[in-house]
Design a protein around this motif. Structure first.
Motif, PDB file in Angstrom:
ATOM      1  N   ALA A  61      21.525   3.714  41.624  1.00 41.96           N
ATOM      2  CA  ALA A  61      20.871   3.993  40.195  1.00 41.96           C
ATOM      3  C   ALA A  61      19.415   3.798  40.050  1.00 41.96           C
ATOM      4  N   ASP A  62      18.839   4.383  39.119  1.00 43.80           N
ATOM      5  CA  ASP A  62      17.321   4.291  39.047  1.00 43.80           C
ATOM      6  C   ASP A  62      17.033   2.750  38.953  1.00 43.80           C
ATOM      7  N   PHE A  63      17.726   2.053  38.013  1.00 45.27           N
ATOM      8  CA  PHE A  63      17.148   0.773  37.720  1.00 45.27           C
ATOM      9  C   PHE A  63      17.182  -0.262  38.900  1.00 45.27           C
ATOM     10  N   VAL A  64      17.590   0.017  40.048  1.00 52.41           N
ATOM     11  CA  VAL A  64      17.922  -0.927  41.309  1.00 52.41           C
ATOM     12  C   VAL A  64      16.972  -0.267  42.439  1.00 52.41           C
ATOM     13  N   LYS A  65      16.347   0.892  42.376  1.00 53.01           N
ATOM     14  CA  LYS A  65      15.814   1.419  43.291  1.00 53.01           C
ATOM     15  C   LYS A  65      14.479   0.585  43.559  1.00 53.01           C
ATOM     16  N   GLY A  66      14.420   0.375  45.099  1.00 53.12           N
ATOM     17  CA  GLY A  66      13.250  -0.253  45.522  1.00 53.12           C
ATOM     18  C   GLY A  66      13.642  -1.819  45.504  1.00 53.12           C
ATOM     19  N   ARG A  67      14.747  -2.277  44.956  1.00 50.85           N
ATOM     20  CA  ARG A  67      15.018  -3.591  44.836  1.00 50.85           C
ATOM     21  C   ARG A  67      16.328  -4.049  45.576  1.00 50.85           C
ATOM     22  N   PHE A  68      17.411  -3.273  45.423  1.00 46.37           N
ATOM     23  CA  PHE A  68      18.569  -3.389  46.087  1.00 46.37           C
ATOM     24  C   PHE A  68      18.680  -2.308  47.128  1.00 46.37           C
ATOM     25  N   THR A  69      19.474  -2.966  48.465  1.00 46.31           N
ATOM     26  CA  THR A  69      19.845  -2.212  49.495  1.00 46.31           C
ATOM     27  C   THR A  69      21.504  -2.144  49.927  1.00 46.31           C
ATOM     28  N   ILE A  70      21.965  -1.272  50.060  1.00 48.88           N
ATOM     29  CA  ILE A  70      23.345  -1.226  50.265  1.00 48.88           C
ATOM     30  C   ILE A  70      23.297  -0.796  52.002  1.00 48.88           C
ATOM     31  N   SER A  71      24.258  -1.451  52.361  1.00 43.46           N
ATOM     32  CA  SER A  71      24.677  -1.237  53.830  1.00 43.46           C
ATOM     33  C   SER A  71      25.972  -1.629  54.184  1.00 43.46           C
ATOM     34  N   ARG A  72      26.537  -1.066  55.466  1.00 43.58           N
ATOM     35  CA  ARG A  72      28.033  -1.585  55.829  1.00 43.58           C
ATOM     36  C   ARG A  72      28.143  -1.532  57.225  1.00 43.58           C
ATOM     37  N   GLY A  73      28.755  -2.341  57.708  1.00 41.94           N
ATOM     38  CA  GLY A  73      29.344  -2.571  59.177  1.00 41.94           C
ATOM     39  C   GLY A  73      30.795  -2.447  59.426  1.00 41.94           C
ATOM     40  N   ASN A  74      31.139  -1.130  59.826  1.00 40.58           N
ATOM     41  CA  ASN A  74      32.504  -0.860  59.949  1.00 40.58           C
ATOM     42  C   ASN A  74      33.238  -1.499  60.864  1.00 40.58           C
ATOM     43  N   ALA A  75      32.593  -2.110  61.881  1.00 42.38           N
ATOM     44  CA  ALA A  75      33.153  -2.909  63.075  1.00 42.38           C
ATOM     45  C   ALA A  75      33.686  -4.277  62.268  1.00 42.38           C
ATOM     46  N   LYS A  76      32.683  -4.813  61.393  1.00 44.40           N
ATOM     47  CA  LYS A  76      33.114  -5.986  60.605  1.00 44.40           C
ATOM     48  C   LYS A  76      33.908  -5.669  59.341  1.00 44.40           C
ATOM     49  N   ARG A  77      34.105  -4.261  58.951  1.00 42.65           N
ATOM     50  CA  ARG A  77      34.795  -3.994  57.825  1.00 42.65           C
ATOM     51  C   ARG A  77      34.078  -4.677  56.509  1.00 42.65           C
ATOM     52  N   THR A  78      32.977  -4.563  56.317  1.00 45.26           N
ATOM     53  CA  THR A  78      32.211  -5.283  55.334  1.00 45.26           C
ATOM     54  C   THR A  78      31.062  -4.266  54.908  1.00 45.26           C
ATOM     55  N   VAL A  79      30.913  -4.591  53.404  1.00 45.65           N
ATOM     56  CA  VAL A  79      29.749  -3.595  52.854  1.00 45.65           C
ATOM     57  C   VAL A  79      29.020  -4.757  52.001  1.00 45.65           C
ATOM     58  N   TYR A  80      27.735  -4.621  52.238  1.00 51.02           N
ATOM     59  CA  TYR A  80      26.738  -5.634  51.521  1.00 51.02           C
ATOM     60  C   TYR A  80      25.858  -4.811  50.512  1.00 51.02           C
ATOM     61  N   LEU A  81      25.491  -5.771  49.847  1.00 50.93           N
ATOM     62  CA  LEU A  81      24.260  -5.435  48.631  1.00 50.93           C
ATOM     63  C   LEU A  81      23.471  -6.536  48.691  1.00 50.93           C
ATOM     64  N   GLN A  82      22.158  -6.245  49.320  1.00 58.87           N
ATOM     65  CA  GLN A  82      21.140  -6.934  49.469  1.00 58.87           C
ATOM     66  C   GLN A  82      20.255  -6.695  48.007  1.00 58.87           C
ATOM     67  N   MET A  83      20.033  -7.897  47.212  1.00 57.28           N
ATOM     68  CA  MET A  83      19.298  -7.801  45.844  1.00 57.28           C
ATOM     69  C   MET A  83      18.214  -8.436  45.968  1.00 57.28           C
ATOM     70  N   ASN A  84      17.003  -8.037  45.751  1.00 57.95           N
ATOM     71  CA  ASN A  84      15.648  -8.612  45.576  1.00 57.95           C
ATOM     72  C   ASN A  84      15.182  -8.476  44.489  1.00 57.95           C
ATOM     73  N   SER A  85      14.193  -9.364  44.146  1.00 57.44           N
ATOM     74  CA  SER A  85      13.202  -9.093  42.754  1.00 57.44           C
ATOM     75  C   SER A  85      14.352  -9.226  41.519  1.00 57.44           C
ATOM     76  N   LEU A  86      15.179  -9.966  41.702  1.00 60.68           N
ATOM     77  CA  LEU A  86      16.381  -9.982  40.533  1.00 60.68           C
ATOM     78  C   LEU A  86      15.550 -10.212  39.317  1.00 60.68           C
ATOM     79  N   LYS A  87      16.284  -9.588  38.363  1.00 58.19           N
ATOM     80  CA  LYS A  87      15.821  -9.746  36.803  1.00 58.19           C
ATOM     81  C   LYS A  87      16.992 -10.331  35.997  1.00 58.19           C
ATOM     82  N   PRO A  88      16.567 -11.119  34.770  1.00 62.44           N
ATOM     83  CA  PRO A  88      17.758 -11.578  34.038  1.00 62.44           C
ATOM     84  C   PRO A  88      18.673 -10.638  33.530  1.00 62.44           C
ATOM     85  N   GLU A  89      18.353  -9.132  33.366  1.00 60.47           N
ATOM     86  CA  GLU A  89      19.072  -8.221  33.032  1.00 60.47           C
ATOM     87  C   GLU A  89      20.043  -7.769  34.315  1.00 60.47           C
ATOM     88  N   ASP A  90      19.753  -7.998  35.394  1.00 61.29           N
ATOM     89  CA  ASP A  90      20.956  -7.910  36.560  1.00 61.29           C
ATOM     90  C   ASP A  90      21.952  -8.833  36.403  1.00 61.29           C
TER      91      ASP A  90
END
Length: 122
Positions: A61-90
């Motif tokens: 979504a435009d409002f998270v570009k450059g701040r959030f990163t999605i990734s996944r590890g299929n071997a670990k059956r996990t998906v991640y959301l790294q959230m940086n520069s968080l704002k109260p509206e998050d």
């Protein structure tokens, strides 16, 4: 069938970071695209980010570009959301979800986790 369990939410000050995790069970996890959504009180559930089954394609979504990163590890059956520069509206409950093929529409996702609360203080 895919079962999803989110973790990693919490309280953080504005400008801080959090890493959300979504652990999946089920034999076909690696064939599903995964998405993160969020819902604040009184608001509709909204798309945040998605990643293809291979991890090779992501979009945000435009409002998270450059701040959030999605990734996944299929071997670990996990998906991640790294959230940086968080704002109260998050501030919201964050959900992970699974579907065949990439997409940003909540109704097109087949499986959902129970959500994890993220609160960002000013």
């Amino acid at each position: 069938q895919v079962q999803l369990v989110e973790s990693g939410g919490g309280l953080v000050q504005a400008g801080g970071s959090l890493r959300l995790s979504c652990a999946a069970s089920g034999r076909t996890f690696s064939s599903y695209a995964m998405g993160w959504f969020r819902q604040a009180p009184g608001n509709e559930r909204e798309f945040v980010a998605a990643i293809s089954w291979s991890g090779g394609t992501t979009f945000y979504a435009d409002f998270v570009k450059g701040r959030f990163t999605i990734s996944r590890g299929n071997a670990k059956r996990t998906v991640y959301l790294q959230m940086n520069s968080l704002k109260p509206e998050d501030t919201a409950v964050y959900y992970c979800a699974a579907r065949r093929g990439l997409g940003s529409v909540p109704d097109e996702y087949d499986y959902w986790g129970q959500g994890t609360q993220v609160t960002v203080s000013p």
